[in-house]
Write a protein that holds these residues in place. Sequence first.
Motif, PDB file in Angstrom:
ATOM      1  N   ARG A  37      11.463   0.792   6.598  1.00 13.27           N
ATOM      2  CA  ARG A  37      11.133   0.618   5.183  1.00 13.27           C
ATOM      3  C   ARG A  37      10.879   1.969   4.530  1.00 13.27           C
ATOM      4  NH1 ARG A  37       6.470   0.382   2.332  1.00 13.27           N
ATOM      5  NH2 ARG A  37       5.242   0.579   4.253  1.00 13.27           N
ATOM      6  N   GLU A  38      11.442   2.176   3.348  1.00 11.46           N
ATOM      7  CA  GLU A  38      11.231   3.419   2.620  1.00 11.46           C
ATOM      8  C   GLU A  38       9.793   3.499   2.113  1.00 11.46           C
ATOM      9  OE1 GLU A  38      13.761   6.012  -0.592  1.00 11.46           O
ATOM     10  OE2 GLU A  38      13.208   3.966  -1.200  1.00 11.46           O
ATOM     11  N   VAL A  39       9.175   4.664   2.293  1.00  9.54           N
ATOM     12  CA  VAL A  39       7.816   4.914   1.806  1.00  9.54           C
ATOM     13  C   VAL A  39       7.939   5.813   0.574  1.00  9.54           C
ATOM     14  CG1 VAL A  39       5.544   5.849   2.358  1.00  9.54           C
ATOM     15  CG2 VAL A  39       6.919   4.739   4.154  1.00  9.54           C
ATOM     16  N   VAL A  40       7.624   5.270  -0.582  1.00  9.62           N
ATOM     17  CA  VAL A  40       7.812   5.973  -1.847  1.00  9.62           C
ATOM     18  C   VAL A  40       6.505   6.620  -2.284  1.00  9.62           C
ATOM     19  CG1 VAL A  40       8.502   5.757  -4.260  1.00  9.62           C
ATOM     20  CG2 VAL A  40       9.646   4.375  -2.498  1.00  9.62           C
ATOM     21  N   VAL A  41       6.516   7.952  -2.436  1.00 12.56           N
ATOM     22  CA  VAL A  41       5.352   8.687  -2.939  1.00 12.56           C
ATOM     23  C   VAL A  41       5.367   8.683  -4.459  1.00 12.56           C
ATOM     24  CG1 VAL A  41       4.178  10.918  -2.952  1.00 12.56           C
ATOM     25  CG2 VAL A  41       5.296  10.112  -0.860  1.00 12.56           C
ATOM     26  N   ASN A  42       6.525   8.959  -5.040  1.00 10.52           N
ATOM     27  CA  ASN A  42       6.735   8.842  -6.478  1.00 10.52           C
ATOM     28  C   ASN A  42       8.240   8.654  -6.683  1.00 10.52           C
ATOM     29  OD1 ASN A  42       8.059  11.475  -6.809  1.00 10.52           O
ATOM     30  ND2 ASN A  42       6.022  12.378  -6.505  1.00 10.52           N
ATOM     31  N   PRO A  43       8.689   8.427  -7.905  1.00  5.70           N
ATOM     32  CA  PRO A  43      10.118   8.115  -8.099  1.00  5.70           C
ATOM     33  C   PRO A  43      11.085   9.152  -7.552  1.00  5.70           C
ATOM     34  CG  PRO A  43       8.878   7.548 -10.058  1.00  5.70           C
ATOM     35  CD  PRO A  43       7.919   8.255  -9.155  1.00  5.70           C
ATOM     36  N   SER A  44      10.656  10.411  -7.384  1.00  5.17           N
ATOM     37  CA  SER A  44      11.562  11.450  -6.897  1.00  5.17           C
ATOM     38  C   SER A  44      11.215  11.942  -5.496  1.00  5.17           C
ATOM     39  CB  SER A  44      11.557  12.644  -7.859  1.00  5.17           C
ATOM     40  OG  SER A  44      10.264  13.223  -7.936  1.00  5.17           O
ATOM     41  N   LEU A  45      10.306  11.248  -4.801  1.00  8.41           N
ATOM     42  CA  LEU A  45       9.861  11.712  -3.484  1.00  8.41           C
ATOM     43  C   LEU A  45       9.592  10.527  -2.572  1.00  8.41           C
ATOM     44  CD1 LEU A  45       9.085  14.329  -1.921  1.00  8.41           C
ATOM     45  CD2 LEU A  45       6.726  13.902  -2.643  1.00  8.41           C
ATOM     46  N   ALA A  46      10.305  10.472  -1.438  1.00  9.83           N
ATOM     47  CA  ALA A  46      10.133   9.354  -0.508  1.00  9.83           C
ATOM     48  C   ALA A  46      10.684   9.725   0.860  1.00  9.83           C
ATOM     49  CB  ALA A  46      10.844   8.103  -1.044  1.00  9.83           C
ATOM     50  N   TRP A  47      10.285   8.940   1.868  1.00 10.86           N
ATOM     51  CA  TRP A  47      10.801   9.132   3.222  1.00 10.86           C
ATOM     52  C   TRP A  47      10.981   7.762   3.868  1.00 10.86           C
ATOM     53  CZ3 TRP A  47       8.131   7.694   7.742  1.00 10.86           C
ATOM     54  CH2 TRP A  47       6.799   7.315   7.552  1.00 10.86           C
ATOM     55  N   ARG A  48      11.688   7.763   4.982  1.00 14.33           N
ATOM     56  CA  ARG A  48      11.970   6.520   5.691  1.00 14.33           C
ATOM     57  C   ARG A  48      11.997   6.796   7.198  1.00 14.33           C
ATOM     58  NH1 ARG A  48      14.861   2.277   3.980  1.00 14.33           N
ATOM     59  NH2 ARG A  48      15.827   3.449   2.263  1.00 14.33           N
ATOM     60  N   PRO A  49      11.404   5.913   8.033  1.00 18.50           N
ATOM     61  CA  PRO A  49      11.559   6.051   9.473  1.00 18.50           C
ATOM     62  C   PRO A  49      12.914   5.501   9.927  1.00 18.50           C
ATOM     63  CG  PRO A  49      10.158   4.167   9.007  1.00 18.50           C
ATOM     64  CD  PRO A  49      10.503   4.794   7.676  1.00 18.50           C
ATOM     65  N   VAL A  50      13.534   6.179  10.879  1.00 21.82           N
ATOM     66  CA  VAL A  50      14.789   5.704  11.465  1.00 21.82           C
ATOM     67  C   VAL A  50      14.660   5.764  12.982  1.00 21.82           C
ATOM     68  CG1 VAL A  50      16.136   6.506   9.490  1.00 21.82           C
ATOM     69  CG2 VAL A  50      15.872   7.989  11.491  1.00 21.82           C
ATOM     70  N   ARG A  51      15.498   5.039  13.672  1.00 17.37           N
ATOM     71  CA  ARG A  51      15.453   5.117  15.130  1.00 17.37           C
ATOM     72  C   ARG A  51      16.803   4.831  15.755  1.00 17.37           C
ATOM     73  NH1 ARG A  51      11.888  -0.018  17.419  1.00 17.37           N
ATOM     74  NH2 ARG A  51      13.204  -1.710  16.614  1.00 17.37           N
ATOM     75  N   ASP A  52      16.991   5.423  16.911  1.00 15.73           N
ATOM     76  CA  ASP A  52      18.144   5.184  17.770  1.00 15.73           C
ATOM     77  C   ASP A  52      17.781   3.996  18.654  1.00 15.73           C
ATOM     78  OD1 ASP A  52      19.995   5.263  19.918  1.00 15.73           O
ATOM     79  OD2 ASP A  52      20.283   7.421  19.680  1.00 15.73           O
ATOM     80  N   PHE A  63      12.178   4.811  19.508  1.00 15.06           N
ATOM     81  CA  PHE A  63      11.030   5.338  18.775  1.00 15.06           C
ATOM     82  C   PHE A  63      11.482   5.767  17.376  1.00 15.06           C
ATOM     83  CE2 PHE A  63      12.817   9.050  20.906  1.00 15.06           C
ATOM     84  CZ  PHE A  63      12.781  10.020  19.922  1.00 15.06           C
ATOM     85  N   TRP A  64      10.578   5.670  16.414  1.00 13.10           N
ATOM     86  CA  TRP A  64      10.888   5.958  15.021  1.00 13.10           C
ATOM     87  C   TRP A  64      10.668   7.425  14.713  1.00 13.10           C
ATOM     88  CZ3 TRP A  64      13.161   2.214  12.235  1.00 13.10           C
ATOM     89  CH2 TRP A  64      12.990   0.881  12.644  1.00 13.10           C
ATOM     90  N   TYR A  65      11.523   7.975  13.831  1.00 14.04           N
ATOM     91  CA  TYR A  65      11.392   9.369  13.419  1.00 14.04           C
ATOM     92  C   TYR A  65      11.722   9.457  11.924  1.00 14.04           C
ATOM     93  CZ  TYR A  65      10.686  14.203  14.719  1.00 14.04           C
ATOM     94  OH  TYR A  65      10.137  15.452  14.863  1.00 14.04           O
ATOM     95  N   PRO A  66      11.005  10.308  11.161  1.00 12.36           N
ATOM     96  CA  PRO A  66      11.189  10.298   9.707  1.00 12.36           C
ATOM     97  C   PRO A  66      12.418  11.057   9.219  1.00 12.36           C
ATOM     98  CG  PRO A  66       9.531  11.916  10.319  1.00 12.36           C
ATOM     99  CD  PRO A  66       9.910  11.195  11.586  1.00 12.36           C
ATOM    100  N   ARG A  67      12.900  10.636   8.046  1.00 17.12           N
ATOM    101  CA  ARG A  67      13.882  11.370   7.270  1.00 17.12           C
ATOM    102  C   ARG A  67      13.448  11.299   5.801  1.00 17.12           C
ATOM    103  NH1 ARG A  67      15.395  11.703  11.902  1.00 17.12           N
ATOM    104  NH2 ARG A  67      17.547  11.641  12.688  1.00 17.12           N
ATOM    105  N   LEU A  68      13.656  12.396   5.080  1.00 20.54           N
ATOM    106  CA  LEU A  68      13.456  12.359   3.637  1.00 20.54           C
ATOM    107  C   LEU A  68      14.569  11.533   2.995  1.00 20.54           C
ATOM    108  CD1 LEU A  68      12.465  15.911   2.295  1.00 20.54           C
ATOM    109  CD2 LEU A  68      11.068  13.848   2.364  1.00 20.54           C
TER     110      LEU A  68
END
Length: 399
Positions: A179-194, A199-204
């Motif tokens: 699920r995308e984690v939104v800090v503000n409309p122009s800034l967010a990150w999301r966990p992804v995994r293989d 295990f989950w790892y973040p991407r902007l």
Amino acid sequence: MALAFFAFAVTGVQAAPVDVYRGTLGGADVVMELGQPKAGGEREGRYFYVRNGVDIPLKGTLGALAEALPINDEWRRAQSDWPVFSDAKQRSMQWRLQPQGDFLVGEWVDGFKGKKLPLSLKRIAKYDPEKIAPQGVEAVTKTIVQGYGSSVSKGVALTTQSAPYDYLKMIEQKLEQGREVVVNPSLAWRPVRDARTRFWYPRLTRHPDAKILSQTNALLELRHWEMNLEALGCAGSIYLSSGPEAGSLGNYNHEEVKVSYLSSALMSVVESGSNGCGGAHPNNHFDPFVLDLLRGGDMDFTRLFKGAKYGEYRLEFSPQMTGFIQKSLVNQPEPHDDRECNDFLPEYMALMLNKPDKMSFVISGIGHAMGACLGSGVNISFKKLQPYLKPDAERYFQP
């Protein structure tokens, strides 16, 4: 120690360049790495199925290239040399190949069940694994702590030129999206995994500067790939070890990776857990890192703090700031057990950020015996740090 060293040898550390092939074994996509022929035509190599990424050692002549058998029964565990390429009845699984230009073609023969599958592989690259292998202190540390793992040195950029075999192991995978984690409309990150390592790892996913977003994700991807290779290396140790961790993910599937802070200027991430694959002790760790989202790359803290410099082993602060950190550490309300860790903070200090507006000075990289102190330290608000900041630094410290 000898067994762990051999793990690096069979997973690609060889004296001469090796050839990398890609193709199909039956209906499955595979990638193979094969060393140059020795006296008598014998070769050593490895291959993996793209779907699982686990290395399987190979050894023999091109026409009878034997595939290693897992060390999962009493007979194989009793052998003096691993990997094992045939059983007590001399049955084996073999690749029977013939060269045709840039191709190797033939068949895979299961000597246990009599099954045969067609093989077709094209040579796609040549490289020297020795140039990217762990060396010196890193190799010894990985042997003692990790036991078995990746044959690629930490920080090596995986590309089609530098590490084509391992690059293909990573690049082909479609990552699961959290699920995308939104800090503000122009800034967010999301966990992804293989899905192979779980295990989950973040991407902007959003940042005001598209170039910074791309650079940051390249760094996050590399760190993610490094951990994936370690986990898959442990899974491949089922061909090299009879230890209890052999064939597992080395506990990387329980690795915890958190984004502790994100602004348009800074991103703070913490990798923590207890992993290992047959080493002398598990790798208990709490490893924070901070990325610069204004200039790109890892954060250079000497540009933020007055009098700070990088010494031989760590970041060193001015006497004034060191005294301020120590005073803050002693005066903070905390459990008595944490106070016993305070003396270790100057020598094993790492920096991270905690939302909404705090910088943390925490213990990281301490020896196994004092692992209980990992992550302890002191949180200091941005406001209280202002007297120690350089003039240009305040733009980084916005909640």
